[in-house]
Motif scaffolding. Structure first.
Motif, short mmCIF file in Angstrom:
data_model
loop_
_atom_site.label_atom_id
_atom_site.label_comp_id
_atom_site.label_asym_id
_atom_site.label_seq_id
_atom_site.Cartn_x
_atom_site.Cartn_y
_atom_site.Cartn_z
N ALA A 64 38.49 41.89 33.02
CA ALA A 64 37.07 42.19 32.85
C ALA A 64 36.25 40.90 32.74
O ALA A 64 35.15 40.79 33.31
N TRP A 65 36.77 39.93 32.01
CA TRP A 65 36.06 38.65 31.86
C TRP A 65 35.97 37.91 33.20
O TRP A 65 34.92 37.37 33.56
N LEU A 66 37.05 37.93 33.98
CA LEU A 66 37.04 37.31 35.31
C LEU A 66 36.05 38.02 36.23
O LEU A 66 35.35 37.38 37.03
N LEU A 67 35.97 39.35 36.10
CA LEU A 67 35.03 40.13 36.93
C LEU A 67 33.60 39.75 36.61
O LEU A 67 32.76 39.59 37.51
N LEU A 91 38.41 32.75 41.17
CA LEU A 91 38.08 33.91 40.34
C LEU A 91 38.48 35.22 41.03
O LEU A 91 39.02 36.14 40.41
N GLY A 92 38.18 35.29 42.33
CA GLY A 92 38.52 36.50 43.09
C GLY A 92 40.03 36.73 43.15
O GLY A 92 40.51 37.86 42.95
N ILE A 93 40.77 35.65 43.44
CA ILE A 93 42.24 35.76 43.50
C ILE A 93 42.81 36.14 42.13
O ILE A 93 43.72 36.97 42.03
N SER A 94 42.24 35.55 41.09
CA SER A 94 42.70 35.84 39.72
C SER A 94 42.48 37.30 39.36
O SER A 94 43.33 37.94 38.72
N CYS A 95 41.33 37.84 39.78
CA CYS A 95 41.05 39.27 39.53
C CYS A 95 42.09 40.16 40.21
O CYS A 95 42.57 41.14 39.63
N ILE A 96 42.41 39.80 41.46
CA ILE A 96 43.42 40.57 42.20
C ILE A 96 44.77 40.50 41.50
O ILE A 96 45.46 41.52 41.33
#
Length: 617
Positions: A64-67, A91-96
């Motif tokens: 949620a924080w990364l989003l 950030l996008g890769i981390s969310c995935i």
């Protein structure tokens, strides 16, 4: 009057707070005991479980924080027209990855949990068996409350395991909740406070439900045992023959159904009450979260929070709802389980009832005599005195027979000599040393019993005999010799696999024996021991007259020099004893040899005459 009312209200509130404090303390203690259990089962797997629990519980908040960060970066890029930078890509890769990782962790976590569960259940079963073996006397086994507790234990053998998973779920939900609530503080400090406020009544309701369910279960334990009894009757080889012959199967099924209906009504009442409270608190939960949705939308329209904050809130609110709901249920159940756990753990806190000396002596042999001095006894929980101030002795190497009508207390004397119970008053001595001054294990090791209600062990024929001296159970020559002494060798020679034949029909491939054959196995088991005291409680009840005569001729030779206590209704057996006691209503009426008692023309002579006439006719 107002002051008194206020004071009373304060006292009531203090008691409630104290009660809640006690519940929390009990829950913490139970949780620590559960963790200790699982730690001793497998420290490595416990560490792995805790690591995966912390990681998986934190992923929702991290995602949620990364989003939030990703959405805010995207909004800036869209507004400014700047190119996509490395930070946004990371950030996008981390969310995935945060969304994929739970699927990777889940199989491993499941495998760890399954393995720990199997190990823990096996460990608990071993602890239960060890504790049962530590209860050296039989006092607990005479109390119906003990069987209620045992029934609860048997029905809740997985309680420590389920408690641990409740605890792990509560910890997991707690970690998730704290991490998610810490994110909502960024939006508004009011949100976490409101969510906790909504959840507390549900937590209290869950605890009350579990306590109500526990009280109902415990109150119905005698009925539950009766249900188990009626059900077991139709599958027990000892009862099923008469049930079929008397055609009473339907009668017991009806008794079971009537009792079940009574029990089920109470259980259904508890479940109905729980369902109603669950529906109510689900509704309150839904209303509370809806109001929080509206609140977040309003403050976002006022520009107090960013688009990323709104995206983060909407992404975590479903997780918050599930986590809050699960946490209130699991925490309430965990607090309620502390009651179950106390009852479960109380079995392991039972202590032996027999007296023990501070520095017990080893028992090896009898030099002079076994003496009962002014012994009185009544069974635990009973007001009926079996015998009062009874005194007699058995000289070293002597065979003493005890006769009397049923209920005279003959078998109770055997139980006292074996130290299954301690006398209510008076003492038993061996060579002027009180029985409890001897180490219990060494005393029993030198006693060879053949009980009237001897056990049928569903083991091989060799092991059935060998466990008479468990240290020699694999000593084949010793087992064969004991079988010959107890006349079981002729029985075993006819079995398909000899000493390796599995006895009883309880397991596949087993062979059942007649009553007399089982008794020969039991007698042979007694001969495995280098016994100094031989106890024969109706040892030939299942044998025919010819086998009985041959066995007692052998007994006279094999037991020479062994102190023997013989109980029998067969006077052909009793007359072989060196001395005979006649007991009636807990008192010694007569004492002497067979000839002396016949000449007295008393109780013994009367009983002997009745039995002799029966055989002659």
């Amino acid at each position: 009057m107002l002051g008194y009312t206020a004071s009373k209200r304060n006292i009531t509130m203090f008691k409630k707070l104290l009660s809640w404090k006690t519940r929390v303390v009990d829950t913490v203690k139970m949780s620590l005991k559960s963790l200790a259990l699982i730690w001793w089962t497998s420290p490595k797997l416990t560490i792995l479980m805790l690591l995966t629990l912390v990681i998986s519980s934190s992923l929702t908040a991290i995602s949620a924080w990364l989003l939030k960060r990703l959405v805010n970066d995207v909004v800036v890029i869209v507004k400014t027209g700047n190119p996509l930078d490395n930070t946004t890509i990371v950030l996008g890769i981390s969310c995935i990855l945060c969304n994929i990782l739970p699927f990777i962790l889940e199989p491993g976590t499941g495998a760890i949990r399954s393995t720990l569960s199997d190990l823990l259940i096996a460990d608990i079963d071993k602890k239960v068996m060890k504790q049962a073996s530590k209860l050296t006397g039989l006092a607990y086994f005479d109390k119906s409350q003990f069987y209620d507790r045992l029934r609860f234990l048997q029905g809740n053998t997985t309680l420590p395991e389920s408690t641990i998973w409740l605890l792990s779920s509560t910890l997991s939900n707690g970690i998730t909740l704290i991490s998610l609530l810490s994110l909502t503080i960024v939006i508004s400090p009011f949100i976490p406070f409101a969510m906790v406020l909504v959840a507390l009544p549900h937590l209290c309701a869950e605890y009350r439900h579990h306590k109500h369910a526990y009280d109902t279960t415990w109150d119905q334990m005698p009925e539950s045992r009766q249900l188990g009894y009626f059900h077991g009757l139709l599958f027990n080889i000892k009862s099923v023959r008469e049930i079929k012959l008397f055609n009473v199967g339907a009668h017991f099924i009806n008794r079971y159904r009537e009792l079940f209906d009574t029990v089920f009504k109470r259980v259904l009442s508890v479940k109905t009450s729980h369902t109603k409270s669950t529906v109510l608190f689900t509704l309150l939960h839904g209303v509370g979260l809806t109001l929080l949705y509206i609140y977040v939308v309003l403050i976002s329209l006022q520009g107090k929070i960013t688009v990323g904050d709104v995206a983060m809130y909407f992404s975590i609110v479903a997780g918050l709802q599930r986590t809050f709901w699960s946490l209130t249920q699991k925490a309430g159940q965990l607090m309620g389980s502390s009651i179950d756990f106390h009852t479960f753990w109380s079995f392991f806190e039972l202590t032996p009832t027999l007296k023990t000396a501070a520095s017990p002596q080893e028992f090896s042999h009898i030099n002079r005599a076994v003496e009962f001095r002014n012994v009185s006894f009544r069974y635990p929980g009973s007001e009926e005195t079996i015998f009062s101030n009874i005194s007699f002795s058995i000289n070293a190497g002597e065979t003493l027979a005890i006769v009397g009508e049923n209920g005279a207390g003959k078998t109770t004397l055997v139980k006292l000599l074996c130290r299954f119970y301690d006398p209510t008053a008076g003492q038993i001595f061996i060579d002027n040393i009180a029985l409890h001054q001897y180490r219990l294990g060494s005393l029993r090791q030198k006693i060879a019993p053949v009980f009237q209600d001897f056990s049928h062990f569903f083991l091989t024929a060799g092991e059935n005999i060998g466990i008479g001296d468990v240290e020699q159970v694999n000593n084949e020559p010793a087992v064969i010799q004991a079988a010959a002494q107890g006349q079981a060798d002729t029985v075993i020679s006819q079995l398909s696999d000899g000493y390796e034949t599995l006895l009883g029909r309880h397991f596949d491939g087993g062979t059942d024996l007649s009553g007399g054959e089982w008794q020969k196995i039991a007698i042979s088991r007694a001969f495995m021991r280098d016994a100094k005291i031989l106890i024969l409680d109706e040892p030939t009840a299942a044998l025919d007259a010819e086998s009985e005569h041959a066995l007692f001729q052998r007994f006279k030779i094999l037991t020479e020099g062994v102190t023997t206590l013989l109980i029998s209704h067969r006077f052909s057996t009793v007359r072989m004893a060196d001395r005979i006691l006649v007991i009636d209503k807990g008192k010694i009426l007569e004492e002497g040899t067979h000839e002396q008692l016949i000449n007295k023309s008393g109780k013994y002579a009367t009983l002997y005459g009745i039995q002799s006439e029966k055989y002659q006719s």
